[in-house]
Structures are given as C-alpha cells and as structure tokens.
Design a protein around this motif. Structure first.
Motif, PDB file in Angstrom:
ATOM      1  N   TYR A  54       0.836  -1.200   0.000  1.00 57.86           N
ATOM      2  CA  TYR A  54       0.000   0.000   0.000  1.00 57.86           C
ATOM      3  C   TYR A  54       0.877   1.258   0.000  1.00 57.86           C
ATOM      4  CZ  TYR A  54      -4.409  -2.549   0.768  1.00 57.86           C
ATOM      5  OH  TYR A  54      -5.509  -3.354   0.614  1.00 57.86           O
ATOM      6  N   LYS A  55       2.021   1.194   0.678  1.00 57.03           N
ATOM      7  CA  LYS A  55       2.948   2.331   0.689  1.00 57.03           C
ATOM      8  C   LYS A  55       3.491   2.572  -0.721  1.00 57.03           C
ATOM      9  CE  LYS A  55       7.154   4.088   2.766  1.00 57.03           C
ATOM     10  NZ  LYS A  55       8.362   3.801   3.495  1.00 57.03           N
ATOM     11  N   GLN A  56       3.797   1.495  -1.447  1.00 59.88           N
ATOM     12  CA  GLN A  56       4.270   1.632  -2.831  1.00 59.88           C
ATOM     13  C   GLN A  56       3.213   2.324  -3.683  1.00 59.88           C
ATOM     14  OE1 GLN A  56       5.760  -2.075  -4.533  1.00 59.88           O
ATOM     15  NE2 GLN A  56       6.537  -2.676  -2.523  1.00 59.88           N
ATOM     16  N   LEU A  57       1.951   1.943  -3.503  1.00 57.99           N
ATOM     17  CA  LEU A  57       0.856   2.556  -4.257  1.00 57.99           C
ATOM     18  C   LEU A  57       0.727   4.043  -3.911  1.00 57.99           C
ATOM     19  CD1 LEU A  57      -1.814  -0.278  -3.957  1.00 57.99           C
ATOM     20  CD2 LEU A  57      -0.409   0.270  -5.958  1.00 57.99           C
ATOM     21  N   ALA A  58       0.930   4.362  -2.635  1.00 56.69           N
ATOM     22  CA  ALA A  58       0.860   5.768  -2.211  1.00 56.69           C
ATOM     23  C   ALA A  58       2.013   6.559  -2.824  1.00 56.69           C
ATOM     24  CB  ALA A  58       0.894   5.857  -0.685  1.00 56.69           C
ATOM     25  N   GLY A  65      -3.549   6.929   2.360  1.00 62.57           N
ATOM     26  CA  GLY A  65      -3.956   6.277   3.604  1.00 62.57           C
ATOM     27  C   GLY A  65      -4.549   7.303   4.543  1.00 62.57           C
ATOM     28  N   ARG A  66      -5.660   6.941   5.153  1.00 65.25           N
ATOM     29  CA  ARG A  66      -6.296   7.823   6.138  1.00 65.25           C
ATOM     30  C   ARG A  66      -6.254   7.127   7.485  1.00 65.25           C
ATOM     31  NH1 ARG A  66     -11.443   8.930   2.341  1.00 65.25           N
ATOM     32  NH2 ARG A  66     -10.342  10.066   0.697  1.00 65.25           N
ATOM     33  N   GLY A  70      -8.525   3.770   6.582  1.00 62.08           N
ATOM     34  CA  GLY A  70      -8.190   2.841   5.514  1.00 62.08           C
ATOM     35  C   GLY A  70      -7.386   3.500   4.411  1.00 62.08           C
ATOM     36  N   THR A  71      -7.284   2.794   3.310  1.00 62.80           N
ATOM     37  CA  THR A  71      -6.537   3.269   2.147  1.00 62.80           C
ATOM     38  C   THR A  71      -7.507   3.453   0.999  1.00 62.80           C
ATOM     39  OG1 THR A  71      -4.585   2.070   2.909  1.00 62.80           O
ATOM     40  CG2 THR A  71      -4.611   2.739   0.596  1.00 62.80           C
ATOM     41  N   TYR A  72      -7.461   4.612   0.374  1.00 58.65           N
ATOM     42  CA  TYR A  72      -8.434   4.971  -0.663  1.00 58.65           C
ATOM     43  C   TYR A  72      -7.731   5.321  -1.964  1.00 58.65           C
ATOM     44  CZ  TYR A  72     -11.699   5.281   3.208  1.00 58.65           C
ATOM     45  OH  TYR A  72     -12.473   4.986   4.304  1.00 58.65           O
ATOM     46  N   SER A  80      -6.857  17.189 -12.567  1.00 55.50           N
ATOM     47  CA  SER A  80      -5.698  16.358 -12.253  1.00 55.50           C
ATOM     48  C   SER A  80      -5.876  14.983 -12.875  1.00 55.50           C
ATOM     49  CB  SER A  80      -5.549  16.206 -10.738  1.00 55.50           C
ATOM     50  OG  SER A  80      -5.330  17.454 -10.141  1.00 55.50           O
ATOM     51  N   GLN A  81      -4.765  14.309 -13.002  1.00 56.54           N
ATOM     52  CA  GLN A  81      -4.797  12.963 -13.559  1.00 56.54           C
ATOM     53  C   GLN A  81      -5.459  12.004 -12.562  1.00 56.54           C
ATOM     54  OE1 GLN A  81      -0.978  11.029 -14.043  1.00 56.54           O
ATOM     55  NE2 GLN A  81      -1.646  10.166 -15.978  1.00 56.54           N
ATOM     56  N   THR A  82      -6.278  11.107 -13.062  1.00 55.89           N
ATOM     57  CA  THR A  82      -6.903  10.116 -12.192  1.00 55.89           C
ATOM     58  C   THR A  82      -5.902   9.014 -11.889  1.00 55.89           C
ATOM     59  OG1 THR A  82      -7.686   8.757 -14.029  1.00 55.89           O
ATOM     60  CG2 THR A  82      -9.169  10.507 -13.255  1.00 55.89           C
ATOM     61  N   ALA A  83      -6.177   8.248 -10.846  1.00 57.29           N
ATOM     62  CA  ALA A  83      -5.328   7.103 -10.521  1.00 57.29           C
ATOM     63  C   ALA A  83      -5.311   6.125 -11.689  1.00 57.29           C
ATOM     64  CB  ALA A  83      -5.829   6.427  -9.247  1.00 57.29           C
ATOM     65  N   GLN A  84      -6.447   5.938 -12.310  1.00 57.86           N
ATOM     66  CA  GLN A  84      -6.543   5.037 -13.452  1.00 57.86           C
ATOM     67  C   GLN A  84      -5.654   5.551 -14.588  1.00 57.86           C
ATOM     68  OE1 GLN A  84     -10.580   4.302 -14.498  1.00 57.86           O
ATOM     69  NE2 GLN A  84     -10.095   2.587 -15.826  1.00 57.86           N
TER      70      GLN A  84
END
Length: 126
Positions: A54-58, A65-66, A70-72, A80-84
């Motif tokens: 999850y840290k790598q994704l962040a 992470g909140r 949880g992680t959103y 802005s660019q979307t995560a997708q």
C-alpha cells in the motif's frame, strides 16, 4: 483478488496486482481498498507486507492512507490525472522501457559480433 495459492506474494507483487486492478477500474477513484489485515490473512502474508504494498501505491500517487479509516484510491481534483490514468501512464512507460531494453540487447549482440569479426592488433601485423 486472484493469487497463486502455491506461493505467497511479496509486497511488490501485491502492489502490482492492486495497480492493475486500479487501472482496470476495479477500484475507481474514491474507493476504499480492502483492509490490510484482511488482505494479509487472505494471502497468508504478514501485515507489514501488505502495508508495504500500500505504501508503494501511495508513493506512485495512486492511493492515500487515512489514519484509522483505511486506504483509498485517490479522487483527484478537477483537472488532475486520475489514478486510473496514472496506472495507464505507468504501463505505457513500462512498455517503452521493455522495448528499449530489447533494442539495447540487440545492439550489444551486434557490437559483440562486430568485435569478434574484427582483426586484433596481432592479426594486422601478419
């Protein structure tokens, strides 16, 4: 989540799977990822392994992470660019790197063949 039951995944593999799922729209912007404890139990890995994924994704800018919540998947501000979109950009970059790596290997082979066919200093004096 589809995982290989024979070998528990490492953090990099877990992050790659979630990255792909985010890119495929399985987890759209604003969606909460499954809890790290549940993922760890499901995969038979340590909690720290999932937290590292999850840290790598962040770090990739895909999730946030909140504390205590949880992680959103990031829901970017307008414009802005979307995560997708970020995942698709990463995939495109990976494809380019793979192509360049292949081209460099081909060039290295060609150089080695040319050097092998070239007469050495002792051959020129004969």
């Amino acid at each position: 989540m589809d995982w290989n039951p024979e070998k528990p995944p490492n953090a990099k593999e877990i992050a790659a799977k979630f990255r792909k799922d985010i890119g495929d729209g399985v987890y759209p912007a604003g969606t909460q990822l499954p809890g790290a404890k549940g993922v760890a139990k499901h995969l038979g890995v340590g909690l720290m392994t999932v937290q590292s994924a999850y840290k790598q994704l962040a770090e990739d800018g895909l999730v946030v992470g909140r504390q205590g919540s949880g992680t959103y998947v990031l829901d970017p501000e307008k414009g802005s660019q979307t995560a997708q979109g970020a995942v698709l950009g990463l995939r495109e970059l990976q494809d380019h790197v793979a192509l360049l790596t292949s081209q460099l290997a081909d060039l290295q082979d060609r150089v080695e063949r040319l050097e092998a066919d070239r007469p050495g200093p002792s051959d020129e004096n004969q």
